[in-house]
Design a protein around this motif. Structure first.
Motif, mmCIF file in Angstrom:
data_model
loop_
_atom_site.group_PDB
_atom_site.id
_atom_site.type_symbol
_atom_site.label_atom_id
_atom_site.label_comp_id
_atom_site.label_asym_id
_atom_site.label_seq_id
_atom_site.Cartn_x
_atom_site.Cartn_y
_atom_site.Cartn_z
ATOM 1 N N VAL A 102 0.875 -0.952 0.100
ATOM 2 C CA VAL A 102 0.000 -0.283 -0.440
ATOM 3 C C VAL A 102 1.109 0.760 -0.052
ATOM 4 C CG1 VAL A 102 -1.170 -1.268 1.103
ATOM 5 C CG2 VAL A 102 -0.275 -0.088 2.185
ATOM 6 N N PRO A 175 -4.755 2.971 -1.246
ATOM 7 C CA PRO A 175 -5.521 2.426 -0.485
ATOM 8 C C PRO A 175 -6.570 4.793 -0.015
ATOM 9 C CG PRO A 175 -3.999 2.592 0.844
ATOM 10 C CD PRO A 175 -3.714 2.286 -0.583
ATOM 11 N N ALA A 268 -5.546 0.073 8.511
ATOM 12 C CA ALA A 268 -6.273 0.666 7.438
ATOM 13 C C ALA A 268 -5.309 1.919 8.366
ATOM 14 C CB ALA A 268 -7.152 1.248 6.758
#
Length: 289
Positions: A102, A175, A268
């Motif tokens: 990510v 993301p 996240a």
């Protein structure tokens, strides 16, 4: 507004502006032609490379090619940090899960920049499939496309990501869901892709991307690289090749082991804070208020 359509305050007039030294039009045009030619060569040679080389050799080939693409477009490359985590299909032990990579998202340049460090299957919006040159190359490279306008496609996308990770693939996701100019904290990391990592028992490898310009002793975030808002791809390509002294910097950050936190939202937030904390010493403040 769906989770696949996050908004960014960045706009081409406000953020994608080059204030440093510029190349003359003729040398810039030469770089543009050379960069497009090398990218097209990658499209044409990809099937042959996939059939003739093994996994490790193919990865080295992709890294070298991606690095060359950036250099040919006139962009310097700086890679810092420890080696990236390797999944099952990227040189790790057979049968082990892959890795979810990510990163923050600034530009179309992010794609070859990440590939120069840790090539993998990209998650990208379906519009990219229709881009000239880059679209066919993305499809040949195993890109997972998502229709961001259809929220109902989200569960199927998560299942596809989890399946790829479970099979040992390295999967690359931006993301934030939208590009930001890189002169501020960026956007919130959306949790959907992190659910795929949890389902597959995969580690998360965060990366920090930024583009710098100016003299070596006073580097600052460069707006020339930003590909934001409704900026046409052709305009962004021309802005990049006109910008002299542009450097793409990618930092490999500490990996997040599988099972480090219990849920996708927590995972996240942890990945986002890891990337954001690395940007705390950026030399310029955000242009967004």
């Amino acid at each position: 507004m769906s989770h696949w359509l996050p908004a960014s305050p960045c706009t081409p007039p406000g953020c994608a502006v080059h204030a440093g030294p510029a190349r003359r039009p003729v040398p810039a045009a030469a770089l543009l032609l050379a960069g497009c030619a090398l990218t097209l060569a990658g499209v044409l040679c990809a099937p042959l490379a996939l059939s003739l080389t093994g996994g490790a050799r193919r990865e080295r080939l992709v890294r070298c090619w991606a690095h060359a693409v950036l250099r040919v477009f006139g962009v310097g490359v700086r890679i810092t940090g420890p080696p990236a985590v390797r999944g099952g299909a990227a040189g790790g032990r057979a049968g082990t899960p892959g890795v979810l990579v990510v990163a923050n998202h600034v530009s179309w340049l992010d794609i070859p920049l990440v590939a120069a460090v840790c090539p993998g299957r990209m998650l990208a919006k379906s519009d990219i499939r229709r881009w000239p040159v880059l679209g066919p190359l993305a499809a040949l490279g195993g890109t997972l496309f998502v229709e961001r306008e259809r929220l109902r496609s989200l569960p199927a996308t998560v299942r596809s990501l989890a399946s790829a990770l479970h099979g040992g693939a390295r999967v690359v996701v931006f993301p934030e869901g939208s590009t930001w100019c890189g002169r501020g904290p960026g956007g919130r990391f959306r949790p959907a892709a992190f659910q795929a990592a949890i389902d597959a028992g995969a580690a998360v490898q965060p990366l920090r991307i930024r583009y710098l310009g100016g003299p070596p002793d006073h580097r600052a975030p460069a707006g020339a690289a930003a590909f934001v808002g409704d900026d046409p791809l052709a305009a962004s390509l021309w802005r990049v090749v006109r910008a002299a002294g542009l450097t793409a910097e990618i930092r490999v950050l500490a990996p997040i082991p599988a099972g480090a936190v219990p849920g996708r939202r927590e995972l996240a937030r942890l990945a986002q804070s890891t990337v954001a904390s690395d940007s705390a010493n950026l030399p310029a403040a955000s242009v967004h208020h």
